[in-house]
Each structure stands twice: as C-alpha cells, then as structure tokens.
Design an enzyme around this catalytic site. Structure first.
Site, PDB file in Angstrom:
ATOM      1  N   ALA A 252      61.193 143.021 -42.833  1.00  0.00           N
ATOM      2  CA  ALA A 252      61.038 143.699 -43.032  1.00  0.00           C
ATOM      3  C   ALA A 252      62.909 144.770 -42.320  1.00  0.00           C
ATOM      4  O   ALA A 252      62.324 145.671 -42.431  1.00  0.00           O
ATOM      5  CB  ALA A 252      60.118 144.956 -41.773  1.00  0.00           C
ATOM      6  N   ALA A 253      63.106 143.519 -41.200  1.00  0.00           N
ATOM      7  CA  ALA A 253      64.012 144.275 -40.115  1.00  0.00           C
ATOM      8  C   ALA A 253      65.039 144.436 -41.408  1.00  0.00           C
ATOM      9  O   ALA A 253      65.710 143.696 -42.422  1.00  0.00           O
ATOM     10  CB  ALA A 253      64.935 143.366 -40.029  1.00  0.00           C
ATOM     11  N   GLY A 255      64.504 147.260 -41.361  1.00  0.00           N
ATOM     12  CA  GLY A 255      63.040 148.095 -41.504  1.00  0.00           C
ATOM     13  C   GLY A 255      63.335 149.478 -41.776  1.00  0.00           C
ATOM     14  O   GLY A 255      62.364 150.609 -41.848  1.00  0.00           O
ATOM     15  N   GLY A 256      63.932 149.922 -42.976  1.00  0.00           N
ATOM     16  CA  GLY A 256      64.676 150.989 -43.744  1.00  0.00           C
ATOM     17  C   GLY A 256      63.573 151.599 -44.463  1.00  0.00           C
ATOM     18  O   GLY A 256      62.606 152.076 -44.545  1.00  0.00           O
ATOM     19  N   LYS A 257      63.004 150.625 -44.934  1.00  0.00           N
ATOM     20  CA  LYS A 257      61.436 150.819 -45.835  1.00  0.00           C
ATOM     21  C   LYS A 257      60.480 151.138 -45.395  1.00  0.00           C
ATOM     22  O   LYS A 257      60.017 151.358 -45.720  1.00  0.00           O
ATOM     23  CB  LYS A 257      61.976 149.031 -46.771  1.00  0.00           C
ATOM     24  CG  LYS A 257      63.408 149.702 -47.621  1.00  0.00           C
ATOM     25  CD  LYS A 257      63.349 148.588 -48.900  1.00  0.00           C
ATOM     26  CE  LYS A 257      64.054 148.182 -49.516  1.00  0.00           C
ATOM     27  NZ  LYS A 257      65.370 147.130 -48.413  1.00  0.00           N
ATOM     28  N   ASP A 320      60.631 142.252 -49.855  1.00  0.00           N
ATOM     29  CA  ASP A 320      62.423 142.854 -49.997  1.00  0.00           C
ATOM     30  C   ASP A 320      63.084 141.682 -49.156  1.00  0.00           C
ATOM     31  O   ASP A 320      63.147 141.106 -48.319  1.00  0.00           O
ATOM     32  CB  ASP A 320      62.873 143.469 -48.757  1.00  0.00           C
ATOM     33  CG  ASP A 320      63.654 144.365 -49.070  1.00  0.00           C
ATOM     34  OD1 ASP A 320      64.897 144.533 -50.134  1.00  0.00           O
ATOM     35  OD2 ASP A 320      64.531 145.217 -48.016  1.00  0.00           O
ATOM     36  N   CYS A 373      68.408 142.546 -53.064  1.00  0.00           N
ATOM     37  CA  CYS A 373      69.723 143.378 -52.861  1.00  0.00           C
ATOM     38  C   CYS A 373      70.556 142.785 -53.779  1.00  0.00           C
ATOM     39  O   CYS A 373      71.739 142.018 -53.507  1.00  0.00           O
ATOM     40  CB  CYS A 373      71.029 144.652 -52.568  1.00  0.00           C
ATOM     41  SG  CYS A 373      70.593 143.044 -51.040  1.00  0.00           S
TER      42      CYS A 373
END
Ligand SMILES: C[S@@+](CC[C@H](N)C(=O)[O-])C[C@H]1O[C@@H](n2cnc3c(N)ncnc32)[C@H](O)[C@@H]1O
Length: 431
Positions: A252-253, A255-257, A320, A373
C-alpha cells in the site's frame, strides 16, 4: 555555481553510491535558496536521462577518467556538458558557472581541465554528437540490457517507448469526489488560472497543462485533491469496491491508491493496508490524515499473510506489486542506473509468491486486481498467464464491468495520453 556543485554531488551519490534520487535530491535542495532548487532538479534529472551520452562525450574529450576523490568533478563535467547541449543557458555562462563550481568541490587544481573539456566540446560539438547518435545506448539514454528487453517486448514501438521515458511527465491530480466532481474542480482551477484537461475514461483525473505548486490547488491542504499520475488512478476505478465490502490493499505505501479507494467508496466495511516497509507505511498514515480518511495499517509481508491476518477473507484485493518501475522512468530517471538486469528474475519470483499468498486470502467469488508500474511482460502479461495456468479457481475478468471494452488486462505504455507506464489485470475466484 553552488547549484552546479550541488548537482555534481547529487549525481555522484546516485550513480556511484547507489542512492535514490528521491533521497539525494531533496536533501541537497534544502541547502540551496528556494530560487535555485528548480535548476538543481532540472540538471540532475537531465543528466540522469542522458547519462550514457554525456559519459561517452566526456570520454572522447579526456585522456583518462577521473577516479577516487575526483569523481564529483567527473559529474561536474557532465553537468557542464548537459547545460551546453540541452539547456537554454548562454554557453559562456554555463561554462563560467561550471568552472567556478570547482571551488565548492574543493578541487581548484582541476579547474583548467574542466574549462578545457567544456571548450573543446563547444569546438567539436557537431562531430561528437553525431558519433553519439551511432550508438543506441547514447542515442536513447538507456542501459543496453533494458533496451534489449524493451525491443523484444515492443518490436514496433521500442524507440517510441525509450524516447517517451526521456520526456518530462505532466503533473496529474486526483479530484476527491467526496468534495467535487471532475468538471467542477476543473472549473475551480480555471478560476485560479490553472488549466487542467479531462482524460476520458479516467473518472477522477485531471492533467495539468503546466505543473504548479500543490498549495495553489484549491482545497489541497484539506484533501480536496492529491497529486497522482493518471495511470495510477485506474487502480481504484478498476477495483470498484462496493458498500459493505472488506478490502485489502496488499502493497500500500505510500498510500495513494489506499486513499483513492476510500474516497471513491466511503461505505466500505473495512480497509486493511499492508506494507513491508515501516518508513513507507508511516507515509500512508500521513496521507490518510490529510484526507481525513481511515484504514487499518499493518506492517507485514504480503507473501506471509498468516503472520498478520487472522480475520475474514477479503471481498477484493488490490495487489500493486513491487516491480522494476520501468513504467515510471520519466519520473525517476535514476531507475535506469540503479536497476540491474539481474533484479528482474527475483522480482518476478516475489510477485508470484505474493500473488499466490494473496489468492488464499480472497473470498470465493472475490476479485483481485494485479497492478505494476512496469512495462516488462515478465512482470505483467507473462506473470498473469503463469498464475492463471497454475490456479484452477482463477479466471481473468473484464477490468470494467459496464463498458464495451471487455479487456481483462491493460498494458499502458509511458506517455499514453501523458500517463505513466502501468499494467492492470483483474482476476476472479470461483464462487
Ligand atoms: C508499487 S509500490 C506501492 C505503491 C502504492 N500502492 C501506492 O499507490 O501508493 C510497492 C510497495 O510494495 C512494498 N512491498 C515490497 N515487498 C513487499 C512484501 N513482501 N509485502 C508487502 N509489501 C511489500 C514496498 O515497500 C512498496 O511500498
């Protein structure tokens, strides 16, 4: 002159010492007056974009390379060459400022050498540049191993992809739909003379025509918008969390998503955000606090959920995954020099271990959105094909339920509508 010396030191830290630009640059920027920080950034990014080309040219102009304690001066020479070839600074000022920077680097004896190299470059520029164009590493500013992988993956488009990686990315923002819709927020920005464009199919993204200070964005401090690339914003959109669901954001870090999932769906039962890196996890909390959002944060290894999760299985999981980041080279040109070809196989292995472990935490009928990404098939399409082949209860499903587009995966290449390179695939577990 201080700015050039600072740039040389940052580049030395990144290229020779393996520090990331995200760490080295802000530290150096803080030591400079505010007015010089943009120039420092432009020079550091630019030299990293064109490193092999500048290295090649410096080699042609020097009888032997600078080593040991003189390495920062080597990078100062690259800083000088970069200004002469790529920046609109008048040549005499670029040379004078660069030669003066020698004093800051405390190597006064080398000022004659720096001056001679830059002046010889000016005299032989056309010839040296055409020699550099004869070699793909110099022409495209990428390491050979990465050119080879990108060529194999995109035989028709490899040159376009490499050139896109050297572009300056636009600034994107994510509109917090709890406060404004995309069009209303676009109008709010227009009233402040900030021009933003809507990109069809991304329902909360705005692409700014010119980058701006975040604090000029209406309501930024109160979480009305965030900075996030357009491609990254498809994660929450494709995950499509529904009211009452239990959601896991597995890597998660910063934390944008995580924040985007919560903004889009405030009526979740619960959201759990996990990351392996405690320092980065602290940034998830900072982001959520600014946005006035809440989630359960867990410091843990996503490939070993049995160590940190004893609760119910999840309705939806966003994975992610840690990856090569080859889709975000525009934003992090240091990736080209910090990553090695030998990193890819262990990353692919880690991704597949996390995928297998996360699948066990998904409810029957639940969905998992896999994202990276990266633009390398090994981490993306090939990773997902192998997963589906070894997982009998996994099926690929369309990324978007209500659309004519039934694709169940999407490889976004860098600079598609100004976005970063990204990959998405959506999987469902048999009920
Ligand atoms: C691509 S980044 C995530 C970006 C994030 N989803 C966002 O939108 O801000 C990948 C993250 O995976 C984390 N990570 C790497 N290995 C992990 C593991 N085994 N378990 C959990 N997190 C891991 C890294 O610390 C990194 O923060």
């Amino acid at each position: 002159m201080k700015t050039r010396a600072s740039a040389a030191k940052v580049l030395y830290q990144v290229v020779d010492r393996g520090q990331s630009l995200t760490t080295a640059l802000p530290t150096a920027q803080q030591l400079l007056p505010a007015k010089d920080r943009a120039l420092l950034q432009e020079i550091c990014y630019g030299v990293l974009r064109w490193l092999p080309r500048l290295e090649f040219i410096s080699r042609q102009l020097m009888s032997k390379p600078l080593t040991g304690k003189q390495r920062p001066v080597h990078f100062l020479i690259l800083v000088g060459l970069y200004q002469l070839k790529f920046m609109r600074i008048p040549a005499h000022a670029a040379v004078a400022e660069t030669v003066n920077a020698i004093k800051v680097l405390k190597s006064p004896k080398l000022s004659g050498l720096v001056n001679a190299v830059l002046r010889n470059y000016q005299r032989q520029q056309d010839d040296l540049e055409s020699q550099a164009d004869g070699n793909d590493t110099c022409k495209f500013g990428h390491p050979g191993w990465l050119i080879k992988r990108i060529k194999a993956a995109y035989p028709e488009q490899w040159q376009e992809v490499l050139m896109a990686n050297n572009e300056r990315p636009p600034m994107w923002i994510r509109v917090n739909q709890q406060h404004h819709n995309q069009a209303d927020y676009q109008a709010l920005l227009a009233a402040d003379e900030i021009v933003a464009e809507i990109v069809e199919s991304a329902d909360s993204a705005l692409r700014l025509v010119k980058p701006t200070d975040v604090y000029k964005l209406a309501g930024f401090a109160d979480g009305h918008c965030s900075v996030q690339d357009g491609a990254a914003q498809f994660a929450a959109q494709f995950l499509d969390a529904q009211p009452g669901e239990l959601i896991l954001d597995a890597c998660a870090a910063p934390g944008g998503k995580t924040a985007h999932i919560l903004e889009r769906q405030p009526a979740l039962k619960h959201l759990v955000a996990v990351d392996f890196d405690a320092t980065r996890l602290a940034r998830v909390q900072e982001n959520l606090t600014r946005m006035q959002l809440e989630a359960e944060l867990i410091h843990g290894d996503a490939s070993k959920p049995e160590d940190w999760w004893k609760g119910d299985k999840f309705d939806r999981i966003l994975l992610d995954a840690p990856c090569s980041a080859t889709g975000v080279i525009r934003r992090h040109p240091d990736i080209k020099w910090l990553r090695r070809d030998s990193d890819i196989a262990p990353l692919v292995q880690l991704q597949s271990e996390i995928l297998d472990a996360m699948w066990q935490q998904l409810k029957p009928g639940g969905t998992l959105l896999y994202a990276t990404c990266s633009i390398l098939p090994a981490e993306n399409s090939e990773q997902i094909s192998s997963f589906v082949a070894r997982t009998p209860d996994a099926t690929l499903i369309p990324l978007t339920a209500n659309s004519d587009n039934q694709a169940s995966s999407w490889q976004i290449l860098p600079n598609t509508q100004g976005m970063d390179g990204f990959f998405y695939a959506k999987l469902q577990k048999k009920a």
